[in-house]
Design an enzyme around this catalytic site. Sequence first.
Site, PDB file in Angstrom:
ATOM      1  N   SER A 183      76.768  34.325  51.002  1.00 35.77           N
ATOM      2  CA  SER A 183      77.361  35.250  52.144  1.00 35.77           C
ATOM      3  C   SER A 183      76.329  35.531  52.786  1.00 35.77           C
ATOM      4  CB  SER A 183      77.204  36.719  51.157  1.00 35.77           C
ATOM      5  OG  SER A 183      78.125  36.394  50.362  1.00 35.77           O
TER       6      SER A 183
ATOM      7  N   LYS B 288      73.732  45.403  55.770  1.00 41.30           N
ATOM      8  CA  LYS B 288      74.756  45.704  55.302  1.00 41.30           C
ATOM      9  C   LYS B 288      75.302  46.605  54.827  1.00 41.30           C
ATOM     10  CE  LYS B 288      77.778  41.338  53.014  1.00 41.30           C
ATOM     11  NZ  LYS B 288      77.380  40.957  52.164  1.00 41.30           N
TER      12      LYS B 288
ATOM     13  N   SER C 201      79.858  36.935  53.718  1.00 41.98           N
ATOM     14  CA  SER C 201      80.010  38.229  54.013  1.00 41.98           C
ATOM     15  C   SER C 201      79.589  38.747  54.537  1.00 41.98           C
ATOM     16  CB  SER C 201      80.442  38.392  52.893  1.00 41.98           C
ATOM     17  OG  SER C 201      79.373  39.076  51.591  1.00 41.98           O
TER      18      SER C 201
END
Length: 506
Positions: free
Chosen positions: A209, A110, A185
């Site tokens: 997330s 990420k 996310s």
Amino acid sequence: MNKSPLPRLCLALLGVAGCAAPVPSRLPPYRVAESTIASLHEALRTGRTSCAAVVRASLGRIEAYDQAGPALHAVIARNPAALAEARALDRRQAGAAALLPLHCVTLLVKDNIQVAGMPTTAGALAFRHNRPPGDAAVIARLRAAGAIVLAKANLDEFAFTYRGSSSLAGQTRNPYGPGLTPGGSSSGTASGINASYALVGIGTDTGGSGRVPAAVQALAGLRPTLGALSTAGVVPLAPSEDTVAPLCRTVADCARVFDVLTGSPGSTAPASLEGRRIGVLRQLFPVPATPEQRAFVAAIDAALARMRAAGAQVTEVDLPQLPRILATYKTVKPYEFRGAIEAYLAAWPADADGHPRSFEQLLASGGYEARNRAPLLEYAELGRSPAANPEYVLNATARLPDVRRAVSAALAGLDALLYPTRANFNLDADGTTSNNPATSRLASYGGLPALALPVAFVAPPGHPELGPQPVGVELLGRPGAEAALLGIGRAWEDLSPVRQPPPATP
């Protein structure tokens, strides 16, 4: 990459590592699609593939599916050193060295987690030049164990919400359907792992997330106990809630990665459901008011019946304090983001890359999606003097011990609590049909470990265009109970491997 037609077809579409090279007739070719750490290491040991071939095949899948084909928009940038690192591992293996614990395990990271030599953008145009020095602590540990960062993944900008859209890379798509939310996310991390871009994803989890995208993409997503993994080198959102979160196609792979990150082998011990004590928290189940919800709950109940048949002690439990907890407490990100991001941006010199050094510079840059201007303005005000705000003080001091006491009481005599990670099938692009933030709050508010995992694939009634969709649950445990949660997850996975690869990325 090899330019000849056959290798290109093998690498990009089939995900076959080394398929253009001679392979012993008695052994099938190694495929990166839906592979595991165990299958990779077996293929390396038997000479069916090389690490360089694995990396080329993985990059081929990104080329075929990220901007072309289903256009998943899961990747922000590829690691230019990945192939060189793979060749170095091949030379090491050729020298008769034993495989490292994560030898040639490809990572999709990420892009709010630092990787040396690459920008760390949090998905925002304002941060496109951010080049913080060195790897994040977790990436350094994984690389030392032999892992290779393949690429940085798209995310919901600044990790703010579940949407999965950023000003730098656009809207991430879910490989199970272009009109379905990818979750967030850690959106790009999940979509990329679901599409077999890499073996393992490294995301983050603040308020769900990591677990939310795992639930809608049939992945295992682990939120560790708060503080179990270092967040040094991670762009902060709310330090009181932030944690690194592995995302994998199998629980076994997440267990191996977690053990490397903690230096403990406890999560990969033999697993069984026999004697496991699981409490079903019906308070967090949806009221089955629609055909979709009835089918969703029925799928979980069928999985619970299989667990009982395998020897697990599955009982219904109650958490009397749950309504009060959900009514009293909130996330602290509106109060903590401003100070945390300013401290992060000030942590390395500005002259080399010209990155913003303050919240004001970030806000004035306009380098973010228009939808995020309102929360940034709100966080600017609430973050000025959080210690003077009674709501922040309550959530920063009383919340964690209160939630831990309540969950501990519900866990009396049990190994884990179980409930759906989402409230319904994933049926739309914004997740409104499946969104139920309450299910992710217990772990975040209490700094508790939680594991999201798929338990079924079911075609939602009335939606034949979607095909079968994943149904996921979450296992919640006491502080430090990751090994127990992963053990239950691995035992379920061995009993009932329900994951289905997405047809959009064969």
